[in-house]
Motif scaffolding. Structure first.
Motif, mmCIF file in Angstrom:
data_model
loop_
_atom_site.group_PDB
_atom_site.id
_atom_site.type_symbol
_atom_site.label_atom_id
_atom_site.label_comp_id
_atom_site.label_asym_id
_atom_site.label_seq_id
_atom_site.Cartn_x
_atom_site.Cartn_y
_atom_site.Cartn_z
ATOM 1 N N ASN A 49 0.817 -1.205 0.000
ATOM 2 C CA ASN A 49 0.000 0.000 0.000
ATOM 3 C C ASN A 49 0.844 1.245 0.000
ATOM 4 O O ASN A 49 0.406 2.300 -0.378
ATOM 5 N N MET A 50 2.080 1.088 0.466
ATOM 6 C CA MET A 50 2.924 2.256 0.541
ATOM 7 C C MET A 50 3.603 2.553 -0.789
ATOM 8 O O MET A 50 4.309 3.538 -0.903
ATOM 9 N N ARG A 51 3.429 1.698 -1.753
ATOM 10 C CA ARG A 51 4.020 1.998 -3.050
ATOM 11 C C ARG A 51 3.029 2.830 -3.834
ATOM 12 O O ARG A 51 1.879 2.449 -4.024
ATOM 13 N N PRO A 52 3.430 4.000 -4.298
ATOM 14 C CA PRO A 52 2.446 4.816 -5.010
ATOM 15 C C PRO A 52 2.044 4.169 -6.328
ATOM 16 O O PRO A 52 2.808 3.403 -6.915
ATOM 17 N N ALA A 53 0.876 4.524 -6.757
ATOM 18 C CA ALA A 53 0.408 4.036 -8.051
ATOM 19 C C ALA A 53 1.146 4.723 -9.187
ATOM 20 O O ALA A 53 1.244 4.194 -10.292
ATOM 21 N N CYS A 54 1.670 5.879 -8.891
ATOM 22 C CA CYS A 54 2.347 6.646 -9.935
ATOM 23 C C CYS A 54 3.231 7.684 -9.273
ATOM 24 O O CYS A 54 2.900 8.197 -8.198
#
Lengths: 551, 435, 495
Positions: A49-54
């Motif tokens: 969840n901590m990885r941004p989508a962009c």
């Protein structure tokens, strides 16, 4: 709605193909904060969840505006950031984008006469200070390290080595340009007035800095993205180029020339750490007297953790120094700066000596290990802050244990209370026994501000990154915070961030109602860093408790 | 798995971004404050050491996978000159083996069969086939030495105190043979008893190790070690920092020993010539009226420190047991070339802003130039602009890859800068430049 | 839902439940006093004036006003200059000038806590007993409330950077009527002085909570909240001091020396006055002004060199050395008195630490009234703005040598408050109109040239906000969030 391919394409259309990515491998670098126990635990809980989508990189205010408008249209969260050092720069929800300001890295103006600079978000302190020093000026020197974004630091919090003069980030911010969460642009100070230049804040009318900064920690990116600021520069009578000798980690910085003098002061009459409070109180007296006399450029009380970490050349060196008791206690460090003339320096030294005698202090001699290690190796660090994240060196993880902002006396009291909690937890329950000790239960950084009119402090804990130790650290920090609330300490007023508004707001003049009203007004779609900014509506208890568990 | 070796280092990155900036005390301008070519070119944080730490962590914990993210991972991992500027910056504040993380990522890429990149494979295959990276016939390797009367130690009928190791690029690349020629002249003038390996000289293999192909590297290295043993080499002098670093650090590391335990000593030509100057064996008699700036090759400077072998583990607080002495760029070869330049009469040395252990890389190392020529060129252009800012007309260095890439950079921005090898100036000062 | 009020008497009755009858004023002649001040702002009568004596009373009044949708305009000075206390939309004026308590002096932490109606004279008198002083603006009116002055950001004579923003914490009544505490005062709803006596806070953190109220509220003319109690920075009264003057022929000539003096941190207080303005301050009556003005240099820079307890001679000495260096550099002559004007020493010393408390208000001394145009500028641009001021004056036939000019450095000279004063006879409609026209023309011209009007009153509101893009709109949205019914000072800032 959410972050979709359509939204992604729209972002790429704004910034260009090469300046936006949704590639997981590229976004991975924006997915973690590890330097706090809370960050470690957050990572454990949130996973990807901590990885941004962009990640998107605008090159101008207009591009930032367009990005934010897209975020509103498609209702996905965005996080504005500077260098991304601090914990609120990371997503906590799926489908969040991170706005990386790397392409906005210009020093737009450096005005030597009127002592200010106008900068974009990716200008670091180190670059700005290097430019300013060429003109007999310099910047505050952030404890976070001079590699961080100046703009973000001033918009967020900002504590400095030379705060005795400069105050914190709030005192250094002048005008600003802000893209609001709904995409509107507003400028504040003289920056808002055509032809007025960017030299000042204060209005017109109410000072919008009061809206931007939101107490001690700003809005954590919850009120949009700052795209330009003007900021103060300060008189610098030292050398144009920061003096160094040696290489790499064996590089030391010696004299700053004839316009600068360093001093270390100790109170050896107090047994440390048993009589730590007396030592702190004596230090407080020193600062109060210095404040009344309005002398010095740097005046600070450095606990062992600061002394060991900032002066260390390697981790082993640090731990060896601890074993060898190079810094057997805390010290006050004072820097005198001849901004008027060298006679001023002589005068201030004379006053300092008289004050030190009055308050029962003693100067550290040049041949003492503490002087040799600190003054020779690291004192000048307090002017440049090149040693960045060294507070993590003892155990490759650390956290602020407690902090407060109030008078010097209040801070002394607070440090004593917090350390007592830490020691008790250690002795009775073994909490923190695996931390770097005694650094985690003794000492405190006292940072008097603006000639001691007010003060801030931190104490620190040094767990390793292991989850159980991070949990212990959070437990100790929680107890310190709980104690602050039970004692009705001034620290209550500074813990407000994110869900803490819901938890503490009712105890602090119902501030959460006002801040949430602001949030609702300016961020109706709740897209501006919703993980860290306050929520638009008051949350039920179980919800904010859950969020507090995550954050 | 290679990444397991550096798990601690990757996962304890503090995300402070120190790796992205020159030594914070040494920054002299906003313009030249950055230190990481990969990040400046790639822009996203993934390209910085911090990002690579996150990549490594992601691969270790399953958040990323080679199968799914191969292309981007390879781009991040290989679009990097492995110049160690990040490593040096980070190690000032922490004790993490950043260069180890970069190496491990490449090693793992190769272990998994994804790396190295095709351009690298070409080089390695060329070494296997021709003993050099340039697909050139072995017989031409010592062509530069024709009629120079240099001992060929490979024949076995002669010995020498010094093995002068030339290296593939100086041996073969058009225009670069002046360097070995100059070296030979200088050593002769200084009365040094030296010899070469002639056509039997084999590539050091450094490039294979740089790109993570440990297997090929080991194969090549072993051949060289046998050769050195056969001829009884005690002192190896080389002009190429890549070879210098390979013989000094990588060969020791491969054998799990210290550099000081190698059967030979290796010196870069600048170190050796400095020594000869100090011994009075080289004298400068002619003025060289120029203003120059010196470019520190990464493999000579911050990566030029001897290797200390370590086998152990991380214990409490991240300390190491036994204690690990990490290279941090302290004792790289910074002063020797500068001392040479300062000794040349009439020569004015003006330093760039980013020098020594915090020098800006030329952009060509680590296989970057072959696989990512645009990136290498952009990086070189940055360096040329920095050199121009000194007001000097010439950038001096002592590395074939730096020289080559900087020349490309000069062409890239239509600069009037010149690139010279340091030995060209030495020859001028010795009055030998007409020979 | 707002209950409909039928008559003012209904409101009066409700208000009389909050305060004594005698403090609810509806007599027309008394209301008249609150309908105007010395500014050119249109006179507007309130419907009711309530003289409040406590935060609680203010809170109750505002709650009541909220319930019934009645506008409220606060004021705490008996004397108004800028129109801030004039109601735009009628309603209730809360007069806090009777809130006179000095609640606490904290010498150690260098602050004083005081109520809305406390004046400079009252505060200075109390603080003197402790060897302390409040930072003065230039000769404030004797009846000027310190809180009022602080919230209006009247520039102080000190050029020290850390003594420019002086607010620590505030007790204020929000637009909803809630009593709110700012900064570290927010940890308790108790009386502020009780907090610092009984709780572990010395009320020294001025940030937050939530927003930085110490910045948002000043300049808001009471739109965001009514400040009833404040603790603010004070400083020690120097043990030793002397004022050093430099005379210059023109403002241009002042620029570099003043930059240098401030850069070198010479002196604690610094101000620049032209001969007219300084003469007005020095004269005891109107007839003296011209005489003194002719003796004085055209522009006078005053530096107050001070020393405290520690080695005062040494401190004065190194500043003297710096002044000598400054003089050498610019070939100017420092003076410790101004020849021909013996009164200067006494008056300036008083000016530094006291309000204008000897009879008439100095700015009105020439003709009975004065109007000022003021803004912030970088010192290097001041001559350019002076030209614009003179042009506007000349175009309206106002004698240039009758314009008072004042420059006040802020924060080591990073910015300068620049002020142009135009005296006029308030009984003379032609003069009044003349000055009003100059005010508008100069304001317009200065704005077009880029003068930074940071304190907005009357016509400046529209003139400035029409130029500043989204700023007023943003403030309006903040206002909406804090004051959904637009009760406090509606219309003052165009919303």
């Amino acid at each position: 709605m959410a972050f979709t391919e359509v939204a992604y394409k729209a972002l790429k259309d704004i910034v260009g193909e090469d300046n936006a990515t949704n590639d997981p491998a590229l976004c991975q670098a924006y997915s973690r904060v590890q330097w706090l126990p809370g960050g470690v635990l957050q990572r454990e809980k949130c996973g990807t969840n901590m990885r941004p989508a962009c990640v998107v990189m605008p090159g101008s205010t207009e591009e930032v505006q367009s990005i934010i408008k897209i975020a509103n249209r498609y209702s996905f969260p965005f996080i504005p950031r500077g260098s991304g050092f601090t914990f609120q720069a990371f997503p906590t929800q799926d489908g969040t984008i991170v706005i990386d300001p790397k392409r906005m890295d210009q020093i737009i103006e450096l005005n030597e006469k009127d002592m200010y600079a106008v900068i974009e978000p990716y200008v670091s302190f180190v670059g700005l200070q290097a430019e300013a020093m060429k003109h007999g000026l310099y910047t505050p020197t952030p404890l976070a390290g001079s590699q961080v974004s100046c703009l973000a630091n001033y918009s967020w919090h900002g504590a400095y080595g030379n705060s005795w003069i400069t105050g914190i980030g709030a005192q250094n911010l002048l005008g600003f340009e802000l893209v609001l969460p709904d995409g509107e642009i507003v400028r504040s100070g003289s920056m808002a007035c055509p032809g007025a230049g960017d030299f000042w804040n204060d209005g017109p009318g109410p000072d919008l800095r009061g809206f931007l900064r939101g107490g001690m920690f700003g809005h954590a990116g919850g009120i949009g993205m700052v795209t330009k600021i003007s900021c103060k520069l300060w008189q610098w009578a030292g050398p144009e180029v920061f003096p160094t000798e040696g290489n790499a980690n064996m590089k030391f910085s010696g004299s700053l020339g004839e316009n600068w003098r360093w001093f270390m002061i100790k109170f050896p009459q107090y047994k440390y750490p048993e009589e730590e409070k007396k030592e702190l109180e004596a230090s407080a007296e020193l600062f109060y007297e210095m404040g009344k006399a309005q002398i010095a450029e740097v005046a600070t009380h450095l606990a062992q953790q600061f002394l060991y970490t900032y002066s260390s050349v390697t981790k082993k060196d640090l731990h060896d120094n601890i074993k060898n008791d190079v810094f057997p206690h805390s010290y006050c460090v004072v820097g005198l700066h001849a901004k008027t003339n060298t006679s001023q320096l002589d005068y201030e030294e004379k006053v300092l000596k008289a004050i030190v005698e009055k308050v029962g202090g003693v100067f550290v001699e040049e041949d003492e290990p503490a002087y040799q290690v600190w003054i020779k190796r690291a004192a000048n660090e307090w002017i440049r802050f090149g040693n960045a994240q060294r507070l993590a060196r003892p155990s490759d993880n650390f956290s602020i244990g407690s902090s407060n902002v109030d008078s010097i006396d209040s801070i002394v009291y607070e440090i004593s209370e917090s350390n007592a909690i830490g020691r008790k937890a250690l002795e009775e329950e073994g909490l923190g026994k695996d931390f770097v000790q005694p650094l985690s239960v003794n000492g405190g950084w006292i940072s008097p501000q603006e000639y001691g009119y007010w003060c801030l402090h931190t104490t620190d804990v040094f767990p390793e990154q292991a989850v159980d130790q991070c949990n212990q650290a959070m437990e100790i920090i929680g107890r310190c915070a709980k104690s602050q609330f039970e004692r009705n300490s001034a620290a209550k007023a500074i813990h407000l961030l994110g869900p803490a508004y819901d938890m503490f707001g009712p105890m602090v003049c119902n501030i959460h109602h006002y801040v949430k009203a602001i949030k609702r007004e300016f961020d109706p779609n709740n897209v501006s860093n919703p993980g860290y900014a306050t929520t638009p509506d008051v949350m039920p208890e179980e919800e904010w408790k859950k969020m507090m568990g995550i954050l | 798995m290679a990444l397991e070796k550096i798990e601690y280092d990757a996962t304890h990155c503090q995300r402070c971004s120190t790796c992205k900036w020159s030594h914070l005390w040494e920054v002299k301008s906003h313009r030249f404050a950055r230190n990481c070519p990969s990040l400046v070119y790639g822009k996203f944080d993934s390209y910085a050491a911090q990002g690579k730490n996150d990549i490594a962590t992601g691969l270790l914990n399953g958040e990323l996978s080679w199968e799914e993210n191969k292309d981007t991972l390879l781009d991040i991992i290989y679009r990097c000159p492995v110049c160690a500027a990040c490593d040096v910056s980070c190690k000032r504040v922490m004790d993490l083996d950043i260069i180890g993380v970069l190496d491990a990522l490449r090693e793992e890429a190769c272990e998994k069969g994804y790396g190295p990149l095709p351009a690298h494979k070409e080089f390695i295959q060329s070494i296997m086939n021709y003993d050099n990276v340039w697909k050139q016939p072995r017989s031409r390797r010592a062509g530069w030495a024709k009629k120079m009367g240099v001992k060929d130690l490979s024949k076995g009928d002669e010995t020498a105190e010094v093995l002068y190791y030339v290296g593939c690029t100086y041996a073969y690349k058009p225009g670069m043979d002046s360097v070995p020629k100059n070296t030979a002249v200088i050593l002769k003038r200084a009365g040094v008893d030296f010899g070469i390996l002639g056509a039997k000289e084999i590539c050091c293999g450094g490039i294979a190790d740089n790109v993570g192909d440990k297997k090929s590297f080991e194969e090549i290295a072993k051949k060289n070690l046998e050769l050195f043993e056969k001829i009884g080499a005690k002192l190896i002098v080389t002009n190429c920092p890549g070879c210098f670093m390979t013989f000094s650090e990588k060969y020791a590391k491969m054998q799990n020993i210290n550099t000081s335990d190698l059967p030979y000593k290796v010196m870069h030509s600048t170190q050796y010539i400095e020594q000869l100057i100090n011994e009075g064996k080289i004298k400068f008699t002619e003025n060289v009226d120029m203003q120059v700036t010196w470019h520190d090759p990464c493999h000579l400077g911050r990566r030029g420190e001897p290797y200390t072998h370590w086998e152990g583990k991380r214990v409490q607080f991240g300390l190491t047991e036994p204690h690990r002495e990490m290279n941090r760029g302290v004792d790289g070869i910074y002063e020797a070339p500068r001392n040479i330049l300062k000794a040349i009469p009439g020569l004015k040395l003006v330093e760039m802003e980013r020098i020594k252990e915090y020098a800006w890389c030329c952009g060509s190392g680590g296989g970057a130039k072959s696989a990512y020529p645009d990136f290498a060129l952009a990086t070189a252009k940055e360096r040329i602009e920095e050199a121009e800012a000194t007001g000097s007309g010439t950038i001096v260095t002592s590395c074939p890859w730096c020289e080559s890439n900087l020349i490309d950079g000069i062409d890239g921005i239509d600069s009037n800068m010149k690139v010279e090898d340091i030995l060209d100036l030495v020859m001028k000062a010795m009055g030998e430049d007409d020979e | 839902m707002t209950t409909q009020i039928t008559t003012i008497n209904d409101v009066v009755a409700l208000l009389k439940e909050v305060v004594d009858d005698s403090r609810v004023i509806i007599a027309p002649e008394e209301l008249e006093e609150f309908s105007r001040d010395t500014s050119f702002c249109t006179a507007r009568k309130p419907d009711i004036v309530v003289k409040a004596l406590s935060s609680q009373e203010v809170s109750e009044i505002v709650k009541l006003a909220n319930e019934h949708g009645i506008p409220v305009t606060p004021r705490s000075s008996k004397f108004g200059f800028y129109g801030a206390g004039i109601p735009e939309q009628g309603g209730i004026v809360i007069d806090m000038s009777g809130m006179k308590k000095i609640r606490k002096v904290d010498v150690r932490n260098r602050w004083v806590m005081f109520e809305a109606g406390v004046t400079y004279g009252e505060l200075q008198q109390e603080l003197k007993k402790h060897g302390m002083r409040i930072l003065n603006p230039l000769l404030p009116h004797n009846d000027k409330s310190v809180i009022s002055s602080t919230l209006e950001r009247e520039p102080k004579l000190t050029s020290k950077h850390h003594l420019d923003e002086t607010i620590f914490t505030m007790e204020m009544v929000m637009p909803t009527g809630e009593i709110f505490h700012t900064g570290s005062m927010s940890i308790s709803p108790d009386a502020p002085e009780k907090i610092s006596d009984e709780l572990p806070s010395d009320l020294c953190n001025f940030h937050g909570p939530g927003l930085d109220w110490f910045r948002l509220v000043p300049g808001s003319l009471g739109s965001f909240g009514i400040v009833t109690v404040m603790n603010a920075k004070i400083d020690l009264i120097p043990k030793n001091q002397k004022v050093v003057y430099f005379g210059f022929d023109s403002l241009d000539d002042c620029v570099e020396p003043v930059y240098r003096a401030l850069r070198k941190l010479i002196g604690d207080e610094c101000f620049v006055l032209n001969s007219r303005y300084l003469a007005t301050a020095l004269a005891t009556d109107a007839s003296e002004i011209n005489r003194i003005s002719k003796i004085l240099p055209n522009y006078i820079v005053a530096l107050n060199v001070t020393a405290g307890d520690w080695f005062p001679e040494d401190k004065i000495s190194y500043q003297d050395e710096a002044i000598k260096e400054l003089s050498r550099m610019f070939m100017i002559q420092p003076m410790e008195t101004i020849p021909g004007v013996p009164e200067v020493e006494k008056v300036i010393l008083k000016m530094l630490y006291q309000p204008c408390d000897d009879g008439d208000y100095w700015k009105f001394r020439a003709k009975g009234a004065s109007s000022e145009v003021f803004f912030l500028t970088q010192l290097q641009r001041a001559p350019e703005f002076l030209k614009a001021i003179k042009k506007a004056a000349a175009e309206n036939n106002f004698a240039a040598d009758e314009i008072g000019i004042y420059l006040q450095p802020k924060q080591n000279g990073r910015a300068f408050h620049m002020e142009a004063a135009f005296s006029y006879d308030p009984e003379n409609p032609a003069e009044k109109k003349q000055v009003e026209d100059i005010f508008m023309a100069a304001s317009e011209s200065l704005l077009n040239k880029g003068a930074f009007f940071y304190r907005l009153y009357g016509p400046w509101v529209d003139m400035v906000y029409s130029r500043t893009g989204n700023l007023q709109g943003t403030l309006k949205r903040i206002k909406k969030s804090l004051d959904p019914k637009n009760i406090l000072s509606p219309g003052k800032l165009g919303f």
